[in-house]
Design an enzyme around this catalytic site. Sequence first.
Site, PDB file in Angstrom:
ATOM      1  N   TYR A  34     -59.171  -6.674 -31.475  1.00 58.99           N
ATOM      2  CA  TYR A  34     -59.653  -7.852 -32.193  1.00 58.99           C
ATOM      3  C   TYR A  34     -59.105  -7.891 -33.609  1.00 58.99           C
ATOM      4  CZ  TYR A  34     -62.988  -5.048 -34.943  1.00 58.99           C
ATOM      5  OH  TYR A  34     -63.547  -4.145 -35.817  1.00 58.99           O
ATOM      6  N   LYS A 148     -57.377  -1.412 -33.632  1.00 57.21           N
ATOM      7  CA  LYS A 148     -58.603  -2.188 -33.907  1.00 57.21           C
ATOM      8  C   LYS A 148     -59.225  -2.595 -32.576  1.00 57.21           C
ATOM      9  CE  LYS A 148     -60.043  -5.600 -37.396  1.00 57.21           C
ATOM     10  NZ  LYS A 148     -61.144  -4.826 -37.959  1.00 57.21           N
ATOM     11  N   GLU A 181     -62.851   6.788 -43.909  1.00 55.39           N
ATOM     12  CA  GLU A 181     -62.983   5.364 -44.235  1.00 55.39           C
ATOM     13  C   GLU A 181     -64.433   4.954 -44.048  1.00 55.39           C
ATOM     14  OE1 GLU A 181     -60.877   2.705 -41.551  1.00 55.39           O
ATOM     15  OE2 GLU A 181     -61.285   3.990 -39.838  1.00 55.39           O
ATOM     16  N   LEU A 205     -58.173   2.893 -39.804  1.00 53.70           N
ATOM     17  CA  LEU A 205     -57.522   1.613 -39.539  1.00 53.70           C
ATOM     18  C   LEU A 205     -56.630   1.275 -40.735  1.00 53.70           C
ATOM     19  CD1 LEU A 205     -57.471  -0.897 -37.597  1.00 53.70           C
ATOM     20  CD2 LEU A 205     -58.930  -1.976 -39.311  1.00 53.70           C
TER      21      LEU A 205
END
Length: 296
Positions: A34, A148, A181, A205
């Site tokens: 996505y 993702k 992250e 990511l």
Amino acid sequence: MDIELLYLNGTFMPLAEGRVHVEDRGFQLGDGVYEVIKVMNGSLVWLEDHLARLDRNLAEVGLSAATCGHDLSEVLPRLVDRSGVGHGSVYVQVTRGCAPRDFVFPRPAHPTVLGYARSKPAPTVEEIMTGTVLHPVADLRWARCDIKSTNLLAAVLAKEEARNAGADEALFMAPDGTVREGGSSNVFAFLEGIIRTHPLDNRILGGITRRHVLEMARREGYLVEERAFTLDEVFAVSGPCEVFTASTTKDLLPVVRIGPQVVGDGRPGKVTLTLLDRLRREQALLVGLEPPPALT
Ligand code: PDD
């Protein structure tokens, strides 16, 4: 009022009328990828970057052909236009489509391609200046966080744990104590005069905001290193120290506390606000808006 409009496999329809089969592999197996793209003044911000990342992710999961016949660079602006969304985001999802439940790929696959736009105001100046609180958690996600993927259960659980702890965002920590992250953001620190963030690898990511922040920071003349940092470093530093998150939906947010510990002097720092000012100005110019008043 916005019209909640959905693009589903080539057709525009009201969002509430969108139907996906119970054997869609996105639903059953999380077999999909996505994107979330920011909308400002009715324009998609950094659309080419997001579509390039989508293409890369599709290739990584063997779905390169999925968007053939869907010209998303034309469809998504049309979707935003027809939805009447001024400020918000577009959600795009591509799955391996519907097939009798099995782990291996269906041959041929009939991917599901969908997108919709929704309004959401940007963080207010008050929210920005209040700062954000991170809650450290062990990173229990899979080892391909560079993709993702719609497989977000580990992030869902981490972000829920963060909320229950009174924090705004989860902070994924490696077993060796380095910061990876956020639950849905990249994380930066300004430590001993250097802006640092985790390097691009399979553990994080590659955020689009991250990339633009790095470019802006270098352009502004800051020292920048894609080198992971630990919380010990953040809390042991004697000079100025800042931490901030970066994401499409929230831009940059100054981090004022991590777990029980206050970051720096507990207020948004100058480097963070300077970079956020640059980002806000750059994005305003891109979409034909007056630059907002500076935060610094
Ligand atoms: N999330 N890291 C993770 C794990 C993310 O989910 C996101 C974005 C980012 C920031 O990437 P970008 O700057 O390209 O938005 C980093 C989106 C916003 C989401 O899932 O809603």
